[in-house]
Motif scaffolding. Sequence first.
Motif, short mmCIF file in Angstrom:
data_model
loop_
_atom_site.label_atom_id
_atom_site.label_comp_id
_atom_site.label_asym_id
_atom_site.label_seq_id
_atom_site.Cartn_x
_atom_site.Cartn_y
_atom_site.Cartn_z
N MET A 1 0.86 -1.18 0.00
CA MET A 1 0.00 0.00 0.00
C MET A 1 0.90 1.24 0.00
N LYS A 2 0.76 2.04 -1.04
CA LYS A 2 1.61 3.24 -1.16
C LYS A 2 1.23 4.29 -0.12
N ASN A 3 2.22 4.97 0.40
CA ASN A 3 1.97 5.94 1.47
C ASN A 3 2.81 7.20 1.27
N LYS A 4 2.16 8.27 0.83
CA LYS A 4 2.86 9.55 0.63
C LYS A 4 3.08 10.20 2.00
N GLN A 5 4.29 10.70 2.24
CA GLN A 5 4.63 11.23 3.57
C GLN A 5 5.37 12.57 3.45
N LEU A 6 5.22 13.38 4.49
CA LEU A 6 6.01 14.62 4.57
C LEU A 6 7.17 14.37 5.54
N PHE A 24 11.29 20.44 4.55
CA PHE A 24 10.58 19.16 4.33
C PHE A 24 10.88 18.62 2.93
N LYS A 25 10.63 17.34 2.75
CA LYS A 25 10.45 16.81 1.38
C LYS A 25 9.26 15.85 1.41
N VAL A 26 8.58 15.74 0.25
CA VAL A 26 7.49 14.77 0.13
C VAL A 26 8.09 13.49 -0.41
N SER A 27 7.74 12.38 0.19
CA SER A 27 8.37 11.12 -0.15
C SER A 27 7.31 10.02 -0.17
N GLU A 28 7.65 8.85 -0.66
CA GLU A 28 6.67 7.77 -0.69
C GLU A 28 7.26 6.51 -0.09
N SER A 29 6.48 5.85 0.78
CA SER A 29 6.95 4.58 1.34
C SER A 29 5.86 3.53 1.12
N ASN A 99 -1.32 12.29 16.94
CA ASN A 99 -0.13 12.46 16.11
C ASN A 99 -0.04 11.30 15.14
N LEU A 100 -0.73 11.45 14.02
CA LEU A 100 -0.77 10.40 13.01
C LEU A 100 0.42 10.52 12.07
N GLY A 101 1.16 11.63 12.17
CA GLY A 101 2.20 11.93 11.18
C GLY A 101 1.54 12.49 9.94
N ILE A 102 2.28 13.38 9.24
CA ILE A 102 1.70 13.95 8.02
C ILE A 102 1.95 12.97 6.88
N GLN A 103 0.96 12.13 6.62
CA GLN A 103 1.08 11.04 5.65
C GLN A 103 -0.33 10.53 5.32
N GLN A 104 -0.42 9.76 4.25
CA GLN A 104 -1.74 9.26 3.84
C GLN A 104 -2.27 8.19 4.78
N TYR A 105 -1.37 7.28 5.18
CA TYR A 105 -1.77 6.18 6.06
C TYR A 105 -0.81 6.13 7.23
N SER A 106 -1.36 5.99 8.41
CA SER A 106 -0.52 5.98 9.61
C SER A 106 -0.57 4.60 10.24
N ILE A 339 -5.56 15.74 3.56
CA ILE A 339 -4.70 14.67 3.06
C ILE A 339 -5.46 13.84 2.04
N GLN A 340 -6.66 13.44 2.41
CA GLN A 340 -7.55 12.83 1.42
C GLN A 340 -8.99 13.24 1.71
N ASP A 341 -9.67 13.48 0.63
CA ASP A 341 -10.99 14.09 0.74
C ASP A 341 -12.04 13.04 0.39
N ILE A 342 -12.35 12.19 1.34
CA ILE A 342 -13.43 11.24 1.07
C ILE A 342 -14.42 11.32 2.22
N SER A 343 -15.68 11.08 1.93
CA SER A 343 -16.72 11.15 2.95
C SER A 343 -16.60 9.96 3.89
N PHE A 344 -17.27 10.07 5.00
CA PHE A 344 -17.27 8.99 5.96
C PHE A 344 -17.77 7.69 5.31
N GLU A 345 -18.82 7.83 4.49
CA GLU A 345 -19.40 6.65 3.84
C GLU A 345 -18.39 6.03 2.87
#
Lengths: 360, 360
Positions: A1-6, A24-29, A99-106, A339-345
Motif C-alpha cells: 500500500m503506497k503511502n505519501k509522507q512529509l 521538508f520533502k514529500v516522499s513515498e513509502s 499524532n498520526l504523522g503527516i502522511q496518507q496512512y498511519s 490529506i484525502q478528501d473522502i466522505s465517511f461513507e
Amino acid sequence: MKNKQLIYLKKPDNTFPDSAENIFKVSESQITLKSLKQGDFVVQVHYVSVDPVMRVWLSGAETYYPKLKQGDVMHCFGVGIVIYSNNSQMNVGSQVFGNLGIQQYSLVDKSRRKMVFPLPQQQDFPSIKLIDYLNLVNNGMAAYMGCIEVCQPKPGQTILVSTAAGATGLLVCQLAKQKGCKVIGITGSNRKCDFLKGVIQIDEAINYKTQNLSEVLKNYKIDMYFDNVGEETLDLAIRQINQKGRIALCGAMGNYNDYNNRKGIKNYLMIVLKRIFMKGITFTEVGEKMPEVLEYYSNSIKEGQIKTYIEEFESIEKLPEALKFCFNGDNIGKVVVKIQDISFEEACKEVFKQNSLSSL
Amino acid sequence: MKNKQLIYLKKPDNTFPDSAENIFKVSESQITLKSLKQGDFVVQVHYVSVDPVMRVWLSGAETYYPKLKQGDVMHCFGVGIVIYSNNSQMNVGSQVFGNLGIQQYSLVDKSRRKMVFPLPQQQDFPSIKLIDYLNLVNNGMAAYMGCIEVCQPKPGQTILVSTAAGATGLLVCQLAKQKGCKVIGITGSNRKCDFLKGVIQIDEAINYKTQNLSEVLKNYKIDMYFDNVGEETLDLAIRQINQKGRIALCGAMGNYNDYNNRKGIKNYLMIVLKRIFMKGITFTEVGEKMPEVLEYYSNSIKEGQIKTYIEEFESIEKLPEALKFCFNGDNIGKVVVKIQDISFEEACKEVFKQNSLSSL
C-alpha cells in the motif's frame, strides 16, 4: 500500500516561516499489512492541523512527542479513520485523533500508540464533522477550560480575548457571547476586525498593529482575560482588570519569537492587590472531561450558537504554504491541510474493500 | 481626657528606614466626650501593629485609607477596647480592630467608622489574647486564604514559603505543618533559619542572603508556593513547581524598594505549560469568612498546633525604632508596639470608672 509522507529534513533557520519549503520533502513509502503486530492498526489520515506548536517540534525541542530526527515523518495533530486493525480496542471504521504523522496512512504501532486516541463516532455527534475535531479537540478544550472553567463568565460581564480571530480565540469569543458577555477582541488586521465584529458579532475589535493598544484599552474595565500572547498585552490586561478578575493563560505567541529576551509580567503587585485568579491551560489537561466538552460543542453547533471556522489547504504538498499562512497570522480560525478528501461513507466502503483483501 | 498621639510630619526620603525618627513627632491632644455625636465611640488603644504597608501610607499613596497629610495621626492596624459609646451597635467593653490611629484613645467618628470593626469577645475565644488579633486578623487571614484555600495542601506535599519567619510566613509554615506537608522556608538570616528549623520545625530553611537560592532550590520539587516577594524568587518557584502547582501571591517585598525597575515574572510560558494556578490574596478579601477563620485559629492555638510569635516594643515613642527593626528584617513574627498595657479585666474596670463620669 503506497503511502505519501512529509519528511522532516532540518531545523528552520531565522528566515522561518519564509523558508518553510526547505525543511521538508514529500516522499513515498510502502505499508505491508502483513507486518502488523498484535495491537497495531492503520489509520487513513483525512486532515492534519497546522499549529504554532509545529515550530517547537521543528526546532527539535523536548515536548510530549518524540524529538524529530532527520528522515522522520513530520508530527501533527491529525484526524482519520481506522481502516485495518489488529487491536481489539480499536474497531475498523473508528474515528481517531492524534499524532498520526503527516502522511496518507498511519501505521499505529507500539511507538505511536499513546499519541492516538479514539474520537466519538460520527453517529454520536452528527453535527460535528471529522475535520471539525481538529478545531474542537485541542483548541476547543483549551477554549472551554479557559473561558468557562477559569474565567467563569456571567451575563453582562466583559471579557478581553487576545488572538481573537485564531483557532482558539474564535471559539472563546463564541463561548463568551453564548454566555451573554460583552466581548472585546484583539487581533492583527482590519480584515480580522471586520470578521470579528461582522460575523462573530463581538462588541469591540482592536487591531493591535494599527491602534495603540495601551490607550484603547483604557476605555474598558474588564472582568476576564483570555490570554494567548503574554508579555505587554498581559500586563495591560492586568492593569485594566477589575477586582477579583480571572485570567486564563493559554498561549505565549509573544514568547515564541524571542524567548531569551522576555520582558516578563511587570504588574505583579496588581495581581496581589486586585486578588486576581490566573491559571495556565493546555488542552492535555482535559482528559476525562473530553466527552462532556465535546457534547457541549455538539449541542451548541446543532443549535447554531457556535461554529467552527476552518481554512483548508489541499494536499500534503501545500503544508509549507499553510505553515507560512499560519505563522504570518493570515488565518481566520483553524488552518488545516487535507490529506484525502473522502466522505465517511466512502471511507467505510474503502475499509470494506481493504478488509476483503488479506494484504494490499 | 489627655491623648498622646504619633503625628505624621513628612514623607520618608531614600534613607528610610534609617530616617524613621524624622518623619513623626509625639504630641498630645484632648478628647472631650461631650463632643461625641450620635454613632461615635471611643476606643482605648492597647497595641498597634508595625507593617510593611506603613511605608506605602507614609508615601502619601492612594490606598484603602485616607491619604496622610502633615499633622494627621499616623495610620495603623490597632486593637483596643471600647470605653465610651454613643453607638447602639458598639457596646462598651467590646474588642475592636482597625485603623485606630497611633494614639492612646481613638475617637471613632463618622470619618473613621468604616475603618474599625468589632472582634470576637474575649470569652468567645479565650485562647486568643487581644494582642494576638494583630497577627491573626490581617496576617492570619492572608495566611489562611493563601495556604489553605489557594494552595490546598495535602499530606506529604511540599510547600515553599518566602519571608517564612515574617508575621504571615510563620503562620503559613505552621498551617502547612499542621496539614502534614513538607515545608521549605526562605528567610534572610541564620538566626531565622535556626528558629524555623528548631522552633517551628519546618523541614528546610534557606538563607537567601548567604546561599545561592537558584542552586539550592534545584534540589526540590514543590507542589505549592506561598509568595511574599515576587520577582526572581517567584520565577524560581515557577521553575521548580510541579504540574498543576498552586501559588498564593500575597505580597511584593521585592517590588516595594524599586518599583520602577521591576524585572517582572519571566517564566510565563511555564505557568501555561505546567497549568499553574495563581491567585492574589489580600486580607481584605475574607470579610464574611473571618468568624470561620478565627475559630480555626482559636482551636489550633488551644490544641497547641499553632502559636503567634510577636516582638513587642513598648510605648508610642518606640514606633520609629520598631519600623526600622521591621524594615531591616530583624523581626521573627509580628512587630507590635504597646500603647497601654492593661489586662482585659483592668480595662473593664477602667470602662466602669469612665462611665460613672459624665465627662472626663
